[in-house]
Design a protein around this motif. Structure first.
Motif, mmCIF file in Angstrom:
data_model
loop_
_atom_site.group_PDB
_atom_site.id
_atom_site.type_symbol
_atom_site.label_atom_id
_atom_site.label_comp_id
_atom_site.label_asym_id
_atom_site.label_seq_id
_atom_site.Cartn_x
_atom_site.Cartn_y
_atom_site.Cartn_z
ATOM 1 N N LEU A 191 33.830 39.941 33.701
ATOM 2 C CA LEU A 191 34.102 41.314 34.131
ATOM 3 C C LEU A 191 32.947 41.864 34.960
ATOM 4 O O LEU A 191 33.154 42.603 35.930
ATOM 5 C CB LEU A 191 34.335 42.201 32.906
ATOM 6 N N PHE A 192 31.730 41.513 34.610
ATOM 7 C CA PHE A 192 30.547 41.984 35.330
ATOM 8 C C PHE A 192 29.981 40.917 36.270
ATOM 9 O O PHE A 192 28.843 41.015 36.723
ATOM 10 C CB PHE A 192 29.477 42.437 34.354
ATOM 11 N N GLY A 193 30.772 39.899 36.551
ATOM 12 C CA GLY A 193 30.338 38.853 37.458
ATOM 13 C C GLY A 193 29.483 37.810 36.763
ATOM 14 O O GLY A 193 29.381 37.769 35.525
ATOM 15 N N GLN A 200 40.283 37.874 38.652
ATOM 16 C CA GLN A 200 40.486 36.528 38.132
ATOM 17 C C GLN A 200 40.221 36.453 36.633
ATOM 18 O O GLN A 200 40.943 35.780 35.893
ATOM 19 C CB GLN A 200 39.579 35.541 38.867
ATOM 20 N N THR A 201 39.174 37.129 36.167
ATOM 21 C CA THR A 201 38.857 37.054 34.741
ATOM 22 C C THR A 201 39.930 37.730 33.897
ATOM 23 O O THR A 201 40.254 37.262 32.798
ATOM 24 C CB THR A 201 37.459 37.636 34.448
ATOM 25 N N PHE A 202 40.525 38.812 34.412
ATOM 26 C CA PHE A 202 41.638 39.441 33.695
ATOM 27 C C PHE A 202 42.855 38.528 33.686
ATOM 28 O O PHE A 202 43.537 38.383 32.673
ATOM 29 C CB PHE A 202 41.981 40.791 34.336
ATOM 30 N N LEU A 203 43.118 37.902 34.818
ATOM 31 C CA LEU A 203 44.287 37.027 34.917
ATOM 32 C C LEU A 203 44.148 35.816 34.002
ATOM 33 O O LEU A 203 45.099 35.438 33.297
ATOM 34 C CB LEU A 203 44.465 36.571 36.366
ATOM 35 N N VAL A 204 42.953 35.193 33.978
ATOM 36 C CA VAL A 204 42.733 34.012 33.151
ATOM 37 C C VAL A 204 42.829 34.363 31.671
ATOM 38 O O VAL A 204 43.491 33.654 30.890
ATOM 39 C CB VAL A 204 41.366 33.376 33.472
ATOM 40 N N LEU A 248 48.634 44.963 27.938
ATOM 41 C CA LEU A 248 47.663 44.385 28.872
ATOM 42 C C LEU A 248 48.294 44.018 30.214
ATOM 43 O O LEU A 248 47.578 43.883 31.214
ATOM 44 C CB LEU A 248 47.016 43.138 28.270
ATOM 45 N N LEU A 249 49.599 43.866 30.248
ATOM 46 C CA LEU A 249 50.263 43.409 31.476
ATOM 47 C C LEU A 249 50.034 44.347 32.662
ATOM 48 O O LEU A 249 49.683 43.875 33.764
ATOM 49 C CB LEU A 249 51.761 43.222 31.217
ATOM 50 N N PRO A 250 50.197 45.680 32.522
ATOM 51 C CA PRO A 250 49.932 46.560 33.676
ATOM 52 C C PRO A 250 48.487 46.463 34.175
ATOM 53 O O PRO A 250 48.232 46.531 35.380
ATOM 54 C CB PRO A 250 50.234 47.963 33.126
ATOM 55 N N LEU A 251 47.544 46.282 33.237
ATOM 56 C CA LEU A 251 46.139 46.163 33.611
ATOM 57 C C LEU A 251 45.911 44.915 34.462
ATOM 58 O O LEU A 251 45.192 44.947 35.466
ATOM 59 C CB LEU A 251 45.274 46.100 32.341
ATOM 60 N N VAL A 252 46.554 43.829 34.063
ATOM 61 C CA VAL A 252 46.416 42.575 34.804
ATOM 62 C C VAL A 252 47.049 42.705 36.180
ATOM 63 O O VAL A 252 46.481 42.260 37.195
ATOM 64 C CB VAL A 252 47.053 41.415 34.013
ATOM 65 N N LEU A 253 48.234 43.320 36.245
ATOM 66 C CA LEU A 253 48.910 43.498 37.534
ATOM 67 C C LEU A 253 48.084 44.380 38.468
ATOM 68 O O LEU A 253 48.000 44.114 39.678
ATOM 69 C CB LEU A 253 50.286 44.113 37.305
ATOM 70 N N TRP A 254 47.480 45.423 37.911
ATOM 71 C CA TRP A 254 46.633 46.309 38.718
ATOM 72 C C TRP A 254 45.417 45.550 39.262
ATOM 73 O O TRP A 254 45.100 45.621 40.446
ATOM 74 C CB TRP A 254 46.189 47.494 37.858
ATOM 75 N N SER A 255 44.734 44.795 38.375
ATOM 76 C CA SER A 255 43.532 44.077 38.802
ATOM 77 C C SER A 255 43.836 43.009 39.846
ATOM 78 O O SER A 255 43.020 42.745 40.727
ATOM 79 C CB SER A 255 42.830 43.447 37.593
ATOM 80 N N CYS A 256 45.016 42.399 39.749
ATOM 81 C CA CYS A 256 45.367 41.334 40.701
ATOM 82 C C CYS A 256 45.985 41.894 41.987
ATOM 83 O O CYS A 256 45.727 41.373 43.082
ATOM 84 C CB CYS A 256 46.332 40.348 40.053
ATOM 85 N N ILE A 314 33.167 40.474 44.268
ATOM 86 C CA ILE A 314 33.096 41.037 42.916
ATOM 87 C C ILE A 314 34.481 41.460 42.438
ATOM 88 O O ILE A 314 34.881 41.186 41.302
ATOM 89 C CB ILE A 314 32.114 42.226 42.885
ATOM 90 N N ALA A 315 35.227 42.139 43.306
ATOM 91 C CA ALA A 315 36.582 42.571 42.951
ATOM 92 C C ALA A 315 37.471 41.370 42.649
ATOM 93 O O ALA A 315 38.293 41.405 41.706
ATOM 94 C CB ALA A 315 37.170 43.399 44.093
#
Length: 774
Positions: A290-292, A457-461, A416-424, A451-452
């Protein structure tokens, strides 16, 4: 009988296969470095451990003896007292036999193999299945905390960490089965861990042993076993005493140095709580990048990369889900309950300054001697490894998703699904949100787009792993997966997750490029009484003196002689500071105090040239005048105009040689001192005096240095705040300084005796075929 023996053979064969698989995984993991022909990368290994171990290797192979004194850093410092150099660590034998970078690679592989095997057999002792034990062994080594420290090159951490399962196995065996041999064997394992060179890990291990003793005492008290409680605590005391006694050869010199270092009396609260675990970093236990990451230069939450490995508590999303899913059942087992409590205690202490009770904890013995409270997270990942194996056995034997568990599990999945969709889908928008509500984005030269992308990627994985776990659990509940297949599918998900996270941290490194930088430094290494040098700027590595073998007045180390730091700070006009670990802030190299260190050359990074200090003050000098001052007056007097180091020496009040009367010589110009032999632990010189006077060496005065004048034992005084000073009568003298510390000789005797006694006790107890009462 034959069937019974056959079943035992099958069991041993299955354990052997599991152990061999763990070994194969470790070797495969390091395969890219093994095949590259280069060195294993580790930032602190390059900075600190490589020059220490290379110094050790060169000295043993050239002179056939251990180097006790290190003349290449801080104008001289006791190498034997440096516990992180792990000189006496038994499994450090490769560093005496192989080139240092080669030894580091193979030693690291050996320790990873041993750690996973120790964990496997510890879990088998806890009656965990082979599959669960294999999982625990894998998580113990491949977790994010251990691998991040490996990337950081923390050799001493690796050497301490891998002994924890073996220590716990022996301690629990003693507390449950009794037997003097288990307490003594546990003490031997603890002693080896201490010799590994990371005292903070050993301190937390001892704290865990004491907590375990309290826990078992509480259970024995419920059954009215006061005699058993006394036996338990006697054995615990014996175990810890054995550990300290075995490690005495290292501990006594280290303790002696610590009392004279900047760590004497402990460190202040601000320094002790440096790098406390911020609560925000608990998010990285689920979303590790999350923080790289400093591996690819995307670590954005801090300007320093070391926070990544100090705060990285990632053991896998599937591991967390597995343990949380079986949490209630784990609490019903007495052993498992202890590891749950130890997780909570480790997290509680790791918060440091973010914990409102930590000011009270800081006052407890030991806690004011170390910094970085987050380092106790090694107990968290260890306990999670233990519980993961036990949890896997539980979910294999029962339907894991039932009732409330199923509702909670799939609710989290949907939330968690909306969060993942937003991040991706909108990574930069998500990155902005994170930096606004969690931590301000510190990009510097780091690419924001990258960074973004790492965040998304970390949320998706993590979500993909969680989804895979959900599918496996669902199929198991429906009876579509056999028990063994279900267990190994779960193991594979965790293995792939941790492998993918950890694999980028194993990097190769070409050591030759760094070594080649020293080719231009040959003028700094000439002469038997080598003058000292310094580096102005950041063109050379921090411990360049030891790296390239020139005697440096600077250096980097967690423990530095307190008087030396005070001396350097006064030379630069700085106030006293007990938090100094790096002396590369020196900029004024021409003032008198610095020149008295025998400084001759300064590497000027801006121009790439060597500068000289003027006037040059030699390594040894003869003076005939003395004065006495209070300790707090000496440095100010030396910095003033009335002091000439070529004619006068200053002693601390009531510490001058009172029965010695120096006298000005009738004739000038016929006196001299000349160094004729200089090695790490011995200096030999000749001196000629026209009248009684003092031989003043620009060598650090430290306990353990002895002087022989014309073959007779003399006495060394501390002159000019730091330096070895010897009174000499008129005439020609042959003077020899030898470093022969009493602390080392005493420690070696204690270690050898305790080791012999321990081996005899274990042998006799085992031969008796029964446990020996404490």
């Amino acid at each position: 009988m034959n069937n019974k023996n056959a079943s035992k053979g099958d069991l041993a064969g299955s354990d052997l296969m599991a152990v061999m698989l763990l070994c194969a995984l470790v070797c495969t993991f390091f395969g890219k470095v093994l095949l590259s022909g280069e060195s294993l990368y580790g930032s602190d290994f390059i900075l600190q451990f490589y020059p220490w171990k290379k110094f050790l290797y060169d000295s043993v192979n050239a002179w056939g003896s251990l180097p006790l004194w290190n003349p290449y850093l801080f104008s001289g410092t006791p190498f034997i007292a440096n516990i992180q150099a792990s000189i006496f660590y038994p499994l450090g034998f490769l560093y005496y036999l192989l080139p240092t970078d080669t030894a580091y690679l193979y030693s690291t592989i050996m320790h990873c193999v041993l750690g996973s095997v120790f964990m496997y057999f510890f879990m088998r002792f806890l009656q965990c299945s082979r599959t669960g034990s294999f999982l625990s062994g894998f998580i113990f080594i491949f977790n994010g905390y251990f691998m991040a420290h490996l990337y950081a090159g923390h050799l001493s951490f690796v050497q301490n960490y891998i002994w924890i399962p073996l220590i716990f196995l022996l301690v629990i065996k003693f507390m449950e089965a009794g037997g003097l041999k288990y307490a003594v064997a546990g003490g031997l394992a603890l002693g080896v861990q201490i010799l590994g060179g990371f005292p903070q890990i050993a301190f937390y291990t001892i704290l865990s042993i004491l907590l375990l003793s309290v826990y078992y005492s509480w259970h024995k008290h419920r059954t009215g076993g006061w005699a058993d409680i006394f036996t338990l605590w006697s054995g615990t005391a014996l175990l810890i005493l054995t550990g300290f006694s075995v490690a005495a050869v290292q501990l006594l010199p280290t303790y002696e140095f610590m009392q004279l270092s900047t760590r004497a009396g402990g460190v202040d609260y601000a320094f002790a709580t440096m790098d406390s675990l911020p609560p925000r970093n608990l998010l990285t236990f689920l979303f590790p990048l999350l923080f790289g990451s400093p591996v690819d230069g995307t670590y954005w939450v801090s300007d320093t990369g070391w926070e990544f490995w100090e705060f990285c508590g990632y053991v896998g999303v599937a591991t967390l889900a597995l343990v949380l899913l079986t949490g209630r059942k784990l609490l019903l087992d007495r052993r498992d309950l202890f590891f749950v409590l130890l997780i909570l205690i480790a997290l509680f202490l790791s918060f440091g300054k973010y914990n409102p009770l930590y000011p009270l904890i800081y006052r407890l013995p030991g806690f004011n001697s170390f910094r970085i409270p987050a380092q106790i997270l090694f107990l968290y990942v260890f306990c999670m490894g233990v519980l993961s194996g036990k949890a896997l056995d539980l979910v294999r034997s029962t339907a894991p998703l039932q009732g409330r568990s199923k509702v909670i599990f799939f609710t989290v999945l949907l939330l968690l699904l909306p969060l993942v969709l937003w991040s991706c889908g909108f990574p930069e928008s998500f990155c902005t949100f994170i930096s606004r509500h969690i931590e301000q984005l510190r990009t510097g030269m780091k690419p924001v787009n990258r960074i973004a992308f790492i965040m998304s990627q970390t949320f998706l994985v993590s979500y993909g792993v969680f989804l895979s776990v959900s599918v496996i659990l669902y199929l198991r509940d429906r009876g579509s997966l056999p028990r063994n297949l279900f267990g190994w599918m779960f193991v594979c998900v965790i293995m792939v997750d941790l492998w993918a996270f950890s694999f980028p941290m194993i990097q190769s490194f070409d050591m030759r490029a760094l070594l080649k930088k020293g080719d231009s430094l040959s003028p700094l290494r000439d002469g038997p009484g080598r003058s000292r040098s310094a580096v102005k700027g950041g063109c050379l590595i921090a411990n360049a003196g030891l790296w390239y073998r020139f005697q440096d007045i600077q250096g980097y180390d967690p423990m530095i002689l307190k008087r030396y730091v005070e001396y350097i700070n006064r030379s630069q006009g700085f106030p006293p500071d007990n938090t100094v670990v790096n002396l590369h802030y020196v900029r004024d190299f021409n003032n008198r105090l610095i020149r008295m260190l025998n400084l001759k050359y300064v590497v000027l990074c801006e121009t790439g040239k060597l500068g000289k200090t003027q006037p040059f003050i030699p390594r040894c000098r003869i003076v005939h005048r003395m004065t006495e001052k209070r300790r707090d007056e000496i440095l100010d007097f030396m910095a003033g105009k009335g002091f000439d180091p070529m004619n006068m020496v200053i002693f601390e009040k009531d510490q001058a040689p009172g029965d010695f009367l120096p006298r000005e010589p009738a004739r000038q110009g016929e006196e001299m001192c000349e160094i004729i032999r200089y090695s790490n632990d011995e200096i030999e010189l000749t001196a000629k005096l026209q009248a009684p006077g003092f031989l003043v060496m620009s060598e650090i005065c430290y306990p353990g240095w002895e002087v022989y004048v014309d073959g007779k034992r003399g006495k060394i005084y501390t002159g000019d705040y730091l330096f070895r000073t010897v009174p000499l009568e008129a005439g020609y003298h042959r003077v020899r300084f030898v470093f022969n510390p009493v602390s080392l000789r005493t420690g070696a005797l204690v270690s050898v005796l305790s080791l012999l006694v321990s081996v005899i006790v274990i042998f006799l107890a085992s031969r008796g075929g029964r446990s020996t009462a404490v």
